[in-house]
Design a protein around this motif. Structure first.
Motif, PDB file in Angstrom:
ATOM      1  N   UNK A  11       0.885  -1.222   0.053  1.00 32.45           N
ATOM      2  CA  UNK A  11       0.190  -0.137  -0.003  1.00 32.45           C
ATOM      3  C   UNK A  11       0.884   1.194   0.067  1.00 32.45           C
ATOM      4  N   UNK A  12       2.277   1.242   0.034  1.00 29.69           N
ATOM      5  CA  UNK A  12       2.930   2.270   0.041  1.00 29.69           C
ATOM      6  C   UNK A  12       3.804   2.773   1.289  1.00 29.69           C
ATOM      7  N   UNK A  13       3.078   2.038   2.228  1.00 30.42           N
ATOM      8  CA  UNK A  13       3.682   2.620   3.585  1.00 30.42           C
ATOM      9  C   UNK A  13       5.261   1.917   3.766  1.00 30.42           C
ATOM     10  N   UNK A  14       5.334   0.775   3.433  1.00 30.42           N
ATOM     11  CA  UNK A  14       6.829   0.243   3.634  1.00 30.42           C
ATOM     12  C   UNK A  14       7.806   0.896   2.822  1.00 30.42           C
ATOM     13  N   UNK A  15       7.313   1.070   1.364  1.00 32.02           N
ATOM     14  CA  UNK A  15       8.124   1.961   0.378  1.00 32.02           C
ATOM     15  C   UNK A  15       8.619   3.279   1.139  1.00 32.02           C
ATOM     16  N   UNK A 106       6.580  -2.796   8.673  1.00 32.57           N
ATOM     17  CA  UNK A 106       5.599  -2.002   9.123  1.00 32.57           C
ATOM     18  C   UNK A 106       4.262  -2.807   9.497  1.00 32.57           C
ATOM     19  N   UNK A 107       3.674  -2.443  10.676  1.00 32.27           N
ATOM     20  CA  UNK A 107       2.395  -3.139  11.461  1.00 32.27           C
ATOM     21  C   UNK A 107       1.751  -2.444  12.220  1.00 32.27           C
ATOM     22  N   UNK A 108       0.736  -2.886  12.499  1.00 33.21           N
ATOM     23  CA  UNK A 108      -0.038  -2.333  13.438  1.00 33.21           C
ATOM     24  C   UNK A 108       0.436  -2.263  14.778  1.00 33.21           C
ATOM     25  N   UNK A 109      -0.060  -1.589  15.792  1.00 33.92           N
ATOM     26  CA  UNK A 109       0.445  -1.358  17.194  1.00 33.92           C
ATOM     27  C   UNK A 109      -0.116  -2.862  18.049  1.00 33.92           C
ATOM     28  N   UNK A 110       0.706  -3.212  18.876  1.00 34.06           N
ATOM     29  CA  UNK A 110       0.496  -4.677  19.649  1.00 34.06           C
ATOM     30  C   UNK A 110       1.175  -5.736  18.879  1.00 34.06           C
ATOM     31  N   UNK A 111       0.774  -6.804  19.576  1.00 26.65           N
ATOM     32  CA  UNK A 111       1.710  -8.277  19.396  1.00 26.65           C
ATOM     33  C   UNK A 111       1.604  -8.566  17.899  1.00 26.65           C
ATOM     34  N   UNK A 112       0.271  -8.438  17.425  1.00 24.21           N
ATOM     35  CA  UNK A 112      -0.101  -8.993  15.914  1.00 24.21           C
ATOM     36  C   UNK A 112       0.730  -8.264  14.845  1.00 24.21           C
ATOM     37  N   UNK A 113       1.379  -6.951  15.465  1.00 28.87           N
ATOM     38  CA  UNK A 113       2.021  -5.996  14.306  1.00 28.87           C
ATOM     39  C   UNK A 113       3.530  -6.277  14.326  1.00 28.87           C
ATOM     40  N   UNK A 114       3.948  -7.509  14.674  1.00 29.56           N
ATOM     41  CA  UNK A 114       5.390  -7.888  14.733  1.00 29.56           C
ATOM     42  C   UNK A 114       5.599  -9.230  14.397  1.00 29.56           C
TER      43      UNK A 114
END
Length: 198
Positions: A11-15, A106-114
């Motif tokens: 979606x362009x965020x990691x870029x 790049x990930x959401x805050x919290x354990x699922x974002x890692x």
């Protein structure tokens, strides 16, 4: 070139984060999608930084990339960019090296974002790359209930990425000023030599 920042970005965020890291690294550092980070490009790098979005606490898979294709995020009509190989595939094709490396996600805050960055660093380490720093996470927020749903970088994340790039540049310089021999890189991929099962 001294440093190459390789990324998979849907979606362009990691870029955007990869480009900010490259700005921080300076000295000719470049941010490239996986298909542009070829053996020839990597051959003269002293540092390889690789990053991807987190999917289900790990690297994106072909299934998760296909799922992303069915969604429109960020603005109406914006579809996931899956035109480049996944970072998972890029890592599978990557050959051994002893240059320095770092990883981000790049990930959401919290354990699922890692989980993606650690997977990247583990793979690079298994190939002989030398970690220069701990994996880093840059946070996105899920936006729902609007005309433009999606995952968008939180404010300040690109600045944070640029500062991390500056830190990596200092760490790389220090490692070589301490008398550590400069690592060498063939920049080869597994595809350069016979290997079963691929």
């Amino acid at each position: 070139m001294d440093a190459v920042v390789v990324y998979e970005s849907l979606w362009g965020n990691t870029a955007a984060i990869a480009r900010a890291i490259a700005r921080g690294l300076g000295n000719g550092a470049v941010a490239l999608p996986t298909d542009k980070a070829t053996p020839a490009v990597l051959a003269h790098a002293r540092l390889v930084v690789a990053g991807a979005p987190v999917h289900a606490m790990n690297l994106p898979t072909e299934a998760s990339r296909k799922s992303a294709m069915a969604k429109t995020y960020g603005r109406p009509g914006l579809h996931a960019d899956v035109s480049h190989p996944s970072i998972r595939q890029w890592l599978e094709d990557l050959g051994p090296s002893s240059v320095h490396c770092a990883a981000f996600e790049t990930g959401i805050r919290g354990p699922l974002g890692h989980g993606a960055a650690r997977a990247i660093l583990a793979r690079l380490g298994s190939l002989g790359y030398v970690p220069l720093d701990e994996p880093h996470t840059f946070t996105v927020a899920l936006v729902t209930g609007s005309a433009e749903p999606g995952a968008l970088l939180l404010g300040g994340q690109e600045e944070k990425a640029m500062h991390w790039g500056e830190h990596l540049a200092r760490s790389l310089a220090a490692s070589q000023n301490d008398g550590v021999p400069a690592p060498t890189s063939r920049g080869a991929t597994r595809a350069d030599k016979p290997h079963p099962g691929q």
